[in-house]
Write a protein that holds these residues in place. Structure first.
Motif, mmCIF file in Angstrom:
data_model
loop_
_atom_site.group_PDB
_atom_site.id
_atom_site.type_symbol
_atom_site.label_atom_id
_atom_site.label_comp_id
_atom_site.label_asym_id
_atom_site.label_seq_id
_atom_site.Cartn_x
_atom_site.Cartn_y
_atom_site.Cartn_z
ATOM 1 N N ASP A 521 0.847 -1.185 0.000
ATOM 2 C CA ASP A 521 0.000 0.000 0.000
ATOM 3 C C ASP A 521 0.884 1.237 0.000
ATOM 4 N N THR A 522 0.506 2.219 -0.797
ATOM 5 C CA THR A 522 1.311 3.430 -0.898
ATOM 6 C C THR A 522 0.401 4.620 -1.117
ATOM 7 N N VAL A 523 0.950 5.794 -0.874
ATOM 8 C CA VAL A 523 0.244 7.052 -1.094
ATOM 9 C C VAL A 523 1.094 7.892 -2.040
ATOM 10 N N THR A 524 0.507 8.287 -3.174
ATOM 11 C CA THR A 524 1.199 9.086 -4.172
ATOM 12 C C THR A 524 0.317 10.262 -4.561
ATOM 13 N N LEU A 525 0.879 11.442 -4.490
ATOM 14 C CA LEU A 525 0.138 12.672 -4.816
ATOM 15 C C LEU A 525 -1.159 12.767 -4.017
ATOM 16 N N GLY A 526 -1.080 12.327 -2.773
ATOM 17 C CA GLY A 526 -2.220 12.429 -1.878
ATOM 18 C C GLY A 526 -3.278 11.366 -2.067
ATOM 19 N N ARG A 527 -3.029 10.350 -2.912
ATOM 20 C CA ARG A 527 -4.022 9.307 -3.146
ATOM 21 C C ARG A 527 -3.461 7.941 -2.758
ATOM 22 N N LYS A 528 -4.350 7.073 -2.321
ATOM 23 C CA LYS A 528 -3.952 5.735 -1.912
ATOM 24 C C LYS A 528 -3.968 4.782 -3.110
ATOM 25 N N TYR A 529 -2.925 3.967 -3.215
ATOM 26 C CA TYR A 529 -2.811 2.982 -4.280
ATOM 27 C C TYR A 529 -2.249 1.685 -3.719
ATOM 28 N N VAL A 530 -2.425 0.625 -4.505
ATOM 29 C CA VAL A 530 -1.704 -0.619 -4.302
ATOM 30 C C VAL A 530 -0.616 -0.666 -5.364
ATOM 31 N N ASP A 596 -11.288 -1.011 -6.852
ATOM 32 C CA ASP A 596 -11.746 -1.870 -7.938
ATOM 33 C C ASP A 596 -10.612 -2.571 -8.685
ATOM 34 N N GLY A 597 -9.355 -2.321 -8.296
ATOM 35 C CA GLY A 597 -8.233 -2.990 -8.945
ATOM 36 C C GLY A 597 -7.872 -2.440 -10.301
ATOM 37 N N ALA A 598 -8.478 -1.336 -10.730
ATOM 38 C CA ALA A 598 -8.172 -0.759 -12.039
ATOM 39 C C ALA A 598 -6.737 -0.241 -12.068
ATOM 40 N N GLU A 599 -6.077 -0.434 -13.217
ATOM 41 C CA GLU A 599 -4.702 0.013 -13.369
ATOM 42 C C GLU A 599 -4.672 1.510 -13.639
ATOM 43 N N VAL A 600 -4.016 2.256 -12.751
ATOM 44 C CA VAL A 600 -3.897 3.697 -12.893
ATOM 45 C C VAL A 600 -2.613 4.057 -13.635
ATOM 46 N N ALA A 601 -1.530 3.352 -13.352
ATOM 47 C CA ALA A 601 -0.251 3.646 -13.994
ATOM 48 C C ALA A 601 0.550 2.354 -14.133
ATOM 49 N N ARG A 602 1.413 2.354 -15.148
ATOM 50 C CA ARG A 602 2.259 1.193 -15.429
ATOM 51 C C ARG A 602 3.604 1.687 -15.938
ATOM 52 N N PHE A 603 4.692 1.178 -15.349
ATOM 53 C CA PHE A 603 6.044 1.527 -15.782
ATOM 54 C C PHE A 603 6.836 0.232 -15.925
ATOM 55 N N GLY A 604 7.573 0.116 -17.038
ATOM 56 C CA GLY A 604 8.318 -1.118 -17.262
ATOM 57 C C GLY A 604 9.614 -0.885 -18.004
ATOM 58 N N VAL A 605 10.573 -1.800 -17.792
ATOM 59 C CA VAL A 605 11.843 -1.776 -18.493
ATOM 60 C C VAL A 605 12.251 -3.217 -18.741
ATOM 61 N N ALA A 606 12.833 -3.499 -19.916
ATOM 62 C CA ALA A 606 13.256 -4.862 -20.255
ATOM 63 C C ALA A 606 14.438 -4.793 -21.209
ATOM 64 N N GLN A 607 15.293 -5.843 -21.149
ATOM 65 C CA GLN A 607 16.463 -5.915 -22.015
ATOM 66 C C GLN A 607 16.888 -7.370 -22.169
ATOM 67 N N ARG A 608 17.390 -7.704 -23.359
ATOM 68 C CA ARG A 608 17.882 -9.050 -23.639
ATOM 69 C C ARG A 608 19.412 -9.090 -23.508
ATOM 70 N N LEU A 609 19.890 -10.248 -23.063
ATOM 71 C CA LEU A 609 21.320 -10.532 -23.063
ATOM 72 C C LEU A 609 21.560 -11.780 -23.894
ATOM 73 N N ARG A 610 22.216 -11.617 -25.037
ATOM 74 C CA ARG A 610 22.526 -12.750 -25.918
ATOM 75 C C ARG A 610 23.879 -13.336 -25.523
ATOM 76 N N PHE A 611 23.910 -14.675 -25.477
ATOM 77 C CA PHE A 611 25.150 -15.378 -25.144
ATOM 78 C C PHE A 611 25.921 -15.771 -26.402
ATOM 79 N N ALA A 612 25.299 -15.623 -27.592
ATOM 80 C CA ALA A 612 25.983 -15.927 -28.850
ATOM 81 C C ALA A 612 25.332 -15.122 -29.959
ATOM 82 N N ASP A 613 26.098 -14.870 -31.009
ATOM 83 C CA ASP A 613 25.559 -14.142 -32.160
ATOM 84 C C ASP A 613 24.455 -14.957 -32.833
#
Length: 818
Positions: A521-530, A596-613
């Motif tokens: 549970d967190t509070v951001t900009l004065g609002r409660k979120y999960v 209600d479980g609605a998604e208010v915000a989403r942040f993501g980052v991803a990267q691949r690591l290749r072990f061979a060409d």
């Protein structure tokens, strides 16, 4: 009261007049002083004592339609300041006279009712409410049950559309059919001024109203706009509701340098509740005459659409032109299993069809706004399928028609002639924790080169895929090991020293997907979120198998995004299985509404690591190199019900440059108010896609410019309202507008005007510019000059909402009962 009134109530009454005694009792009670025994203990009249508030409750007796079998048994209610008459013979009502029966109410200064022939004669301020439809006039003679009669110097208004008008005479044929003579019709709201004139109206010698089909037909008149006749109407039909009806649809008039003056007059044929057709003859002054038809059908086990166009001796190309599209779907349940049959057949007469006609058969949208390749590739396909228990089998065939252009030739796709596929359903294994997928298919691929020669890669491909995975679901995460086995066999019609006539491959793939989900549970900009924190790791390994000699029948590079970065193969289709040995690491955090479980915000980052060409490729794409891939960063925020933004950035660490980015936002503060903006950038020759690069800015809008607030039902305020609407797509790479749509809409009380300028890029060097104009008479019809601007706005402006876009049921007759 007249001396005759008691005599009318002292005898047994016919069933239609039995409630008269109760009505007279109420009249007597309201005009006679209360006697002493009707007083309370304090001596005050019960008439002045406090009464409980009425409680409204839903009732099944309030039906919109009266049961015809019961109509003759329903009673009549009468009320007046003075009632005279003879029992079982007649009644005369004077002073505020009113007669009610079922869904019909008649009011007048004086009403004479004769029981023998069930006839009403009414004079002075006559008012009829029949099922919510209102008629007013000076004199009425009518048989009530049959609802036959005449009404002089009348006005009328219909419940469903609020359409209304004046007439010298109204003839009631029966309950469902009415004819008005020397009449007008409009949907403009009437004001109280004596000099009021509607902005538009139909003025006709005769208007026939059919309340079964909910259609009116006007004969011998004209459509007037702002007092000026703009369209003669020897005969024209218009709707009395949203119900389908046969009749002429609004014509389309256009001026084109290629076709000259173009006039299209569609006719809609409501054949049956499950079948209809639209027939559209078109006259082009520079080219000739064409006929378009669209036939739709819907049955319990099958449905379809047949769209055709034929133009004999087109002067533009000096040949007959034609096109057709037939879509059909059949589904049957039999003793041997479920059978399905479907096809989508699309063909045109020549390569220039897409240049010379505004749309392809079967496509509601025009060519504008689509790439030239999209409408130059026409697919005809059909599928026969069977399913029973765990097994399903399908037989599929597909053949392409390519509309070639010598300046920009297209390599024809491979036809499937045919494809046989088998699948085995193992969903019951899921109860034991296993996911198993078995599939096999064999396909005959055929194609010609762009110059009509037989393709060297024509051949047969057989393919089998087995996938087995075992998901392990944990309270705070998951682990899913997976094994795949790809087996393929190719038989080629032509072979050479560099490629044998057959080739077989068996390629295994293993992968391990895992992730954790943390919440707080967190509070951001004065609002409660999960808030969630979701790290994810995905490992896959596919050994190298030489596939360079294999053709590309149905394979292409997948887009690099948050969906494909966690997949085993870099390609779609079955002709390339990438030799991937890599791990993908990602982290996502979400902010959820705790209620209600609605998604208010989403942040993501991803990267691949290749072990061979990577060594397996398509021949034109850039292969992945050993080491870290580009970084994907994405975000999506719904700031509130009005604001939302999305962003995706692909960043290359080696060059320290952005390879691709897309940022978009939308602001929608209310109905008919929307602003959207997007920025898209694709660097030339990125690691994922080799192209010339692009950088575009896209901006779309629909916004009111002036005028008061709309009312509850979406009608325009007095004086109307102006709207600006459009979309601009600007290429920073080419330094020019790619697509542009700019228009204005004016919403008056009962009509809408639209003017749209549309410029669409057909190819890199060719564009098409059109001026579109439309007058929409609300609740009646639309008149267009050129193509339909409303369709263009709906297809090209993000978030556009048609003005006066109403939804919901037709108003109840009880809402207009007085």
């Amino acid at each position: 009261m007249s001396s005759h009134a008691p005599a009318l109530t002292s005898q047994p009454l016919p069933h239609r007049l039995r409630p008269l005694a109760a009505s007279l009792a109420l009249v007597w009670a309201a005009t006679t002083p209360w006697t002493a025994h009707a007083q309370g203990q304090t001596g005050h009249s019960l008439w002045h004592s406090a009464l409980p508030a009425p409680q409204l409750k839903p009732s099944a007796q309030l039906q919109e339609a009266v049961d015809p079998t019961l109509r003759g048994q329903l009673p009549s209610y009468i009320r007046a300041e003075q009632i005279t008459g003879q029992a079982d013979i007649n009644a005369v009502l004077e002073g505020g006279a009113e007669l009610r029966r079922a869904d019909t109410v008649i009011r007048a200064d004086r009403v004479e009712y004769t029981l023998a022939d069930d006839t009403v004669n009414a004079q002075g301020n006559v008012h009829i409410n029949h099922g919510g439809n209102v008629y007013q006039g000076t004199a009425l003679k009518m048989q009530i049950d049959a609802f036959q009669g005449d009404f002089n110097n009348a006005t009328y208004q219909f419940l469903a559309t609020q359409g209304h008008g004046d007439a010298d005479r109204v003839q009631f044929i029966d309950r469902d059919h009415t004819v008005v003579y020397r009449a007008t019709y409009t949907t403009c709201l009437r004001d109280d001024s004596a000099s009021w004139e509607p902005d538009w109206m139909i003025r006709a010698n005769r208007i026939e109203l059919d309340h079964v089909e909910d259609v009116g037909v006007a004969y011998g008149g004209a459509l007037e706009f702002k007092g000026v006749p703009i369209l003669p109407v020897p005969a024209i039909s218009f709707p009395l509701s949203d119900k389908r009806k046969s009749g002429l649809l609004p014509p389309t008039i256009g001026i084109d340098s290629k076709s000259g003056v173009e006039y299209s007059q569609p006719y809609y044929w409501n054949i049956a509740p499950n079948r209809d057709a639209t027939i559209t003859p078109t006259l082009m002054t520079k080219r000739g005459v064409s006929l378009g038809t669209e036939f739709r059908y819907l049955e319990p086990t099958y449905s379809g659409l047949l769209d055709t166009l034929y133009m004999p001796s087109d002067k533009l190309r000096d040949r007959d032109r034609w096109g057709y599209n037939w879509k059909h779907t059949t589904s049957l349940t039999t003793a041997i299993g479920n059978l399905g049959l479907s096809w989508n057949l699309k063909r045109v007469s020549d390569d220039n069809y897409w240049r010379d006609f505004s749309r392809m058969p079967g496509e509601g949208s025009s060519f504008a706004g689509t790439s030239s390749t999209d409408h130059r590739l026409l697919s005809s396909d059909g599928r026969l399928s069977w399913a029973s228990g765990r097994h399903s089998v399908s037989l599929y065939a597909q053949k392409w028609q390519v509309l070639q252009d010598l300046d920009a030739p297209i390599a024809p796709p491979f036809n499937r002639m045919p494809q046989l596929q088998w699948r085995y359903d193992t969903t019951d294994w899921a109860t034991q924790g296993w996911d198993v997928n078995l599939m096999a298919e064999t396909t005959r691929f055929e194609a010609d080169t762009w110059d009509g020669k037989k393709h060297a890669d024509n051949g047969q491909r057989s393919y089998a895929l087995t996938q087995v995975s075992r998901p392990f679901l944990l309270p705070g995460g998951f682990i899913t090991p997976k094994v795949q086995l790809h087996a393929s066999s190719y038989q080629f019609d032509d072979f050479s020293a560099s490629r044998p006539n057959s080739k077989s491959l068996v390629i295994p793939t293993v992968s391990l997907d895992s992730g954790l989900v943390f919440e707080r549970d967190t509070v951001t900009l004065g609002r409660k979120y999960v808030q969630t924190l979701e790290p994810r790791a995905f490992y896959t390994y596919t050994p190298y198998r030489d596939q360079n000699m294999l053709p590309l029948y149905d394979t292409a590079l997948t887009d690099f995004n948050f969906g494909s970065i966690y997949s085993e193969n870099s390609y779609s289709g079955h002709d390339r299985i990438a030799d991937n040995h890599m791990v993908t690491l990602g982290l996502t955090t979400r902010y959820l509404n705790p209620t209600d479980g609605a998604e208010v915000a989403r942040f993501g980052v991803a990267q691949r690591l290749r072990f061979a060409d990577q060594r397996v490729g398509l021949g034109y794409d850039t292969l992945g190199q050993k080491g870290w891939s580009d970084i994907l960063v994405g975000a999506g925020v719904n700031w509130n019900t009005k604001w939302s933004t999305d962003a995706l950035v692909q960043y290359n660490r080696d060059t320290q440059r952005t390879a691709r980015s897309a940022i978009s936002g939308r602001y929608t503060p209310g109905p008919y108010k929307t602003l959207s903006a997007a920025y898209r950038y694709q660097r030339e020759n990125s690691l994922q896609v080799a192209n010339q690069g692009s950088e575009q800015i896209d901006f779309g809008w629909q916004w009111p410019l002036s005028g008061g607030r709309k009312d509850t039902f979406g009608a325009a305020p007095s004086g109307g309202r102006w709207y600006s609407v459009g979309r601009l797509n600007y290429s920073m790479y080419d330094k020019k507008l790619v697509d542009a749509i700019v228009g204005f809409e004016y919403d008056s009380c009962c009509w809408i005007g639209r003017v749209v300028v549309e410029r669409m890029q057909n190819s890199r060097s060719d564009s098409n510019t059109r001026l579109l104009f439309q007058l929409e008479f609300v609740g009646f019809s639309r008149l267009s000059l050129g193509a339909d601007p409303l369709r263009s706005l709906q297809e090209n402006v993000p978030g556009y909402r048609p003005l006066r876009d109403r939804s919901g049921p037709v108003p109840s007759r009880f809402s207009n009962y007085d």
